[in-house]
Design a protein around this motif. Structure first.
Motif, short mmCIF file in Angstrom:
data_model
loop_
_atom_site.label_atom_id
_atom_site.label_comp_id
_atom_site.label_asym_id
_atom_site.label_seq_id
_atom_site.Cartn_x
_atom_site.Cartn_y
_atom_site.Cartn_z
N VAL A 226 8.89 5.93 -8.57
CA VAL A 226 9.74 5.34 -7.53
C VAL A 226 11.21 5.50 -7.89
O VAL A 226 12.03 5.89 -7.05
N ALA A 227 11.58 5.19 -9.13
CA ALA A 227 12.99 5.25 -9.53
C ALA A 227 13.59 6.65 -9.36
O ALA A 227 14.68 6.78 -8.77
N PRO A 228 12.94 7.72 -9.85
CA PRO A 228 13.54 9.03 -9.63
C PRO A 228 13.64 9.43 -8.16
O PRO A 228 14.58 10.12 -7.77
N LEU A 229 12.70 8.99 -7.34
CA LEU A 229 12.78 9.32 -5.92
C LEU A 229 13.92 8.55 -5.23
O LEU A 229 14.60 9.09 -4.35
N THR A 230 14.13 7.32 -5.64
CA THR A 230 15.28 6.57 -5.12
C THR A 230 16.58 7.21 -5.57
O THR A 230 17.55 7.30 -4.80
N ALA A 231 16.61 7.68 -6.81
CA ALA A 231 17.80 8.37 -7.30
C ALA A 231 18.05 9.66 -6.52
O ALA A 231 19.20 10.04 -6.27
N TRP A 232 16.97 10.34 -6.15
CA TRP A 232 17.10 11.55 -5.33
C TRP A 232 17.76 11.21 -4.00
O TRP A 232 18.69 11.90 -3.55
N ALA A 233 17.31 10.15 -3.35
CA ALA A 233 17.90 9.75 -2.07
C ALA A 233 19.38 9.38 -2.24
O ALA A 233 20.22 9.75 -1.41
N SER A 277 14.96 16.01 3.52
CA SER A 277 16.39 15.72 3.34
C SER A 277 16.86 14.65 4.32
O SER A 277 17.66 13.78 3.96
N ALA A 278 16.37 14.71 5.55
CA ALA A 278 16.76 13.70 6.55
C ALA A 278 16.30 12.31 6.13
O ALA A 278 17.03 11.33 6.27
N VAL A 279 15.08 12.21 5.61
CA VAL A 279 14.56 10.92 5.15
C VAL A 279 15.39 10.41 3.98
O VAL A 279 15.71 9.22 3.89
N ALA A 280 15.76 11.30 3.06
CA ALA A 280 16.57 10.89 1.91
C ALA A 280 17.90 10.29 2.33
O ALA A 280 18.41 9.37 1.69
N LEU A 281 18.46 10.78 3.42
CA LEU A 281 19.74 10.29 3.91
C LEU A 281 19.60 9.00 4.71
O LEU A 281 20.59 8.44 5.18
N GLY A 282 18.37 8.54 4.91
CA GLY A 282 18.15 7.33 5.69
C GLY A 282 18.18 7.56 7.18
O GLY A 282 18.28 6.61 7.96
N TRP A 283 18.09 8.84 7.61
CA TRP A 283 18.09 9.13 9.04
C TRP A 283 16.77 8.69 9.66
O TRP A 283 15.68 8.90 9.09
N ALA A 284 16.85 8.09 10.83
CA ALA A 284 15.64 7.64 11.52
C ALA A 284 14.82 8.84 11.95
O ALA A 284 15.34 9.78 12.56
N THR A 285 13.54 8.83 11.64
CA THR A 285 12.64 9.92 12.02
C THR A 285 11.45 9.44 12.84
O THR A 285 10.62 10.25 13.24
N GLU A 286 11.38 8.16 13.09
CA GLU A 286 10.23 7.59 13.80
C GLU A 286 10.71 6.92 15.08
O GLU A 286 11.64 6.12 15.06
N GLY A 287 10.10 7.28 16.21
CA GLY A 287 10.48 6.71 17.49
C GLY A 287 9.86 5.34 17.72
O GLY A 287 9.02 4.89 16.94
N PRO A 288 10.30 4.65 18.80
CA PRO A 288 11.33 5.10 19.75
C PRO A 288 12.73 4.99 19.18
O PRO A 288 12.99 4.16 18.31
N LEU A 289 13.63 5.86 19.68
CA LEU A 289 14.98 5.97 19.14
C LEU A 289 16.03 5.76 20.23
O LEU A 289 15.76 5.97 21.42
N LEU A 290 17.21 5.36 19.82
CA LEU A 290 18.39 5.31 20.67
C LEU A 290 19.43 6.26 20.09
O LEU A 290 19.58 6.36 18.87
N ALA A 291 20.16 6.95 20.95
CA ALA A 291 21.20 7.89 20.52
C ALA A 291 22.56 7.37 20.96
O ALA A 291 22.72 6.82 22.05
N TYR A 292 23.57 7.57 20.10
CA TYR A 292 24.94 7.13 20.37
C TYR A 292 25.90 8.32 20.21
O TYR A 292 25.62 9.26 19.45
N ALA A 293 27.03 8.24 20.89
CA ALA A 293 28.11 9.21 20.70
C ALA A 293 29.43 8.47 20.72
O ALA A 293 29.62 7.54 21.53
#
Length: 500
Positions: A226-233, A277-293
């Protein structure tokens, strides 16, 4: 009294050097004692649960090793241990398989092997501690990348499949077979937290072993990863924070790729490095989603992104902020159980409040789009939000599905329309000393010409609006003329925006 060490624990995590196994390799048989056998007749007094170490004459020929296997089977011994040089014929291995007796061919001197075995059997908990120490050393040496960490887990957990999955169950690293558990398999799951303490991913391990406490052993080993994977993120996020272009490039790659099936990975699926890589950055990958601009009211500079990001994080709306098509976009997963329509309304109000109170050196216009069911619809939703932000006035927020005439008109080029607008409304401007008639005309056009609705928006009596409406007609502003209504609306917006 501690539980005796099992044969499967010895083979998987014991102190023995390079070992070749014939017969069962995952036997839950407990090793209760160790006996050194140098004569054939000594095999007649072997006790159940004994690890028989063959030395001398009895280990010198294939036929004596075969006899030892038969005696071990008769007396329920735990296993037979010999040097690799003792076995030269394939029949010995075949006999071990047929009898179901484990034959361990251990490199090195048999007497040294016996000493190691006796030490582990006498202190099984120390042997298990050494097991975890070796697993920790192997995992620590693997680095932080998910592929290397999962490879280390497979090294220390033989005959075990391990997978790293994202929040939506997509395979990020490891083997998809770990996600498909048969009824007889042992399966464990350990959560991986992100640097902020939120849910990042999950480690799932599946094994066919039936050894006692093997599930607990797998769980303990998974926790080491767990620790090395958290460090990766954390490393991935730090790298993106240092470079807006890196995040923008990853977003474009994520949107341009072929959309995979969501949900649990298929048995033959491959890990998705982009999604990883998206998951490591904390990007949402599971719906439903809202988008902002978000569209800042200034030409982008090197300071625009950091200032927006700092404000966005303080606003607490959540989700990443990534440069995309001359604006900044974001998306987040809806809270569980929140109705989609209600969530969109709340998101619009919350963003509008944040934008109105933004402590930035320039105004910001915003937009909200969605909800979208999954990540595959993110591209179109972001495009909708970007388009809506493009027509929103500074300091306001527009829903992509609710952009009205005022927002669309506001997006028209004002410089080219200023002179025609002034000419069209010339009589009104000459008579309207305080701008009251111009504002009333604009509101009447916004609400479709209804005096009551216009009065409510202006905060005056309905009769007042009716009187102004008559005055407007005398000045050439006839709201009943369909060919004149749109030009009047455009002219009002151009001149009112100029006066702000």
């Amino acid at each position: 009294m501690s539980r005796p060490l099992t044969l499967v624990e010895l083979l998987r995590h014991g102190p023995l050097p390079e070992t070749t196994v014939y017969g069962p390799a995952d036997s839950p048989t407990e090793i209760r004692s160790v006996r050194i056998v140098d004569r054939v007749e000594s095999l007649d007094v072997v006790q159940p649960g004994t690890a028989v170490v063959l030395v001398g004459h009895v280990a010198s020929a294939a036929w004596t090793v075969e006899m030892a296997l038969r005696k071990a089977w008769e007396h329920a011994a735990a296993c037979v241990v010999a040097a690799p040089t003792a076995v030269r014929a394939g029949s010995v291995g075949e006999l071990a398989d047929r009898l179901g007796v484990s034959l361990l061919l251990v490199a090195g001197e048999p007497l040294d092997t016996a000493v190691l075995l006796a030490s582990v059997v006498a202190q099984p908990e120390a042997g298990r501690a050494a097991l975890m120490a070796r697993a920790a050393h192997r995992i620590a040496g693997a680095g932080h990348r998910p592929a290397e960490v999962l490879a280390a887990l497979h090294d220390v957990l033989p005959r075990t499949s391990v997978a790293l999955t994202g929040p939506s169950g997509d395979l990020l690293a490891g083997r998809a077979s770990a996600l498909h558990t048969a009824s007889a398999d042992v399966s464990v799951r350990v959560s991986v937290r992100d640097p902020d303490g939120g849910q990042l991913a999950a480690l799932t391990a599946r094994s066919q072993s039936r050894a006692p406490d093997w599930a607990a052993t797998m769980t303990e080993v998974l926790h080491l990863a767990v620790a090395p994977l958290t460090a990766w993120a954390a490393g991935e996020r730090l790298g993106v924070e240092r470079s807006e272009r890196a995040a923008s490039a990853l977003l474009r790659t994520l949107l341009d790729r072929d959309a995979p099936d969501t949900g649990t990975a298929a048995a033959d699926s491959e890990p998705d490095p982009v999604l990883s890589s998206a998951v490591a950055l904390g990007w949402a990958t599971e719906g439903p989603l809202l988008a902002y601009a978000l569209r800042p009211g200034v030409a982008p500079t090197t300071e625009t992104g950091p200032l927006l990001t700092t404000w966005w994080n303080r606003a607490g709306i959540g989700g990443p902020l990534v440069a995309y098509r001359d604006v900044w976009v974001c998306w987040r997963t809806l809270e569980g159980g929140e109705p989609s329509a209600e969530a969109l309304v709340r998101a619009e109000r919350r963003l509008a409040a944040a934008v109105a109170e933004a402590a930035l050196p320039w105004p910001v216009a915003g937009a909200v789009a969605g909800p979208l069911e999954s990540l595959t619809a993110l591209g179109p939703a972001l495009d909708d939000a970007v388009a809506a932000a493009g027509v929103a006035r500074p300091g306001t927020v527009v829903r992509a599905d609710r952009a009205g005439s005022a927002q669309l008109i506001a997006a028209l080029p004002r410089d080219a329309l200023r002179r025609p607008a002034a000419a069209l409304l010339g009589p009104l401007l000459a008579a309207d000393r305080d701008g009251t008639l111009l504002r009333t005309l604009a509101v009447l056009l916004d609400v479709g010409g209804a005096p009551s609705a216009a009065a409510a928006r202006l905060g005056v009596h309905r009769n007042t609006v009716t009187a102004r409406l008559e005055r407007l007609r005398t000045l050439g502003c006839d709201l009943e003329d369909p060919e004149l209504r749109l030009p009047l609306h455009v002219a009002c917006q151009v001149l009112l925006d100029e006066g702000r």
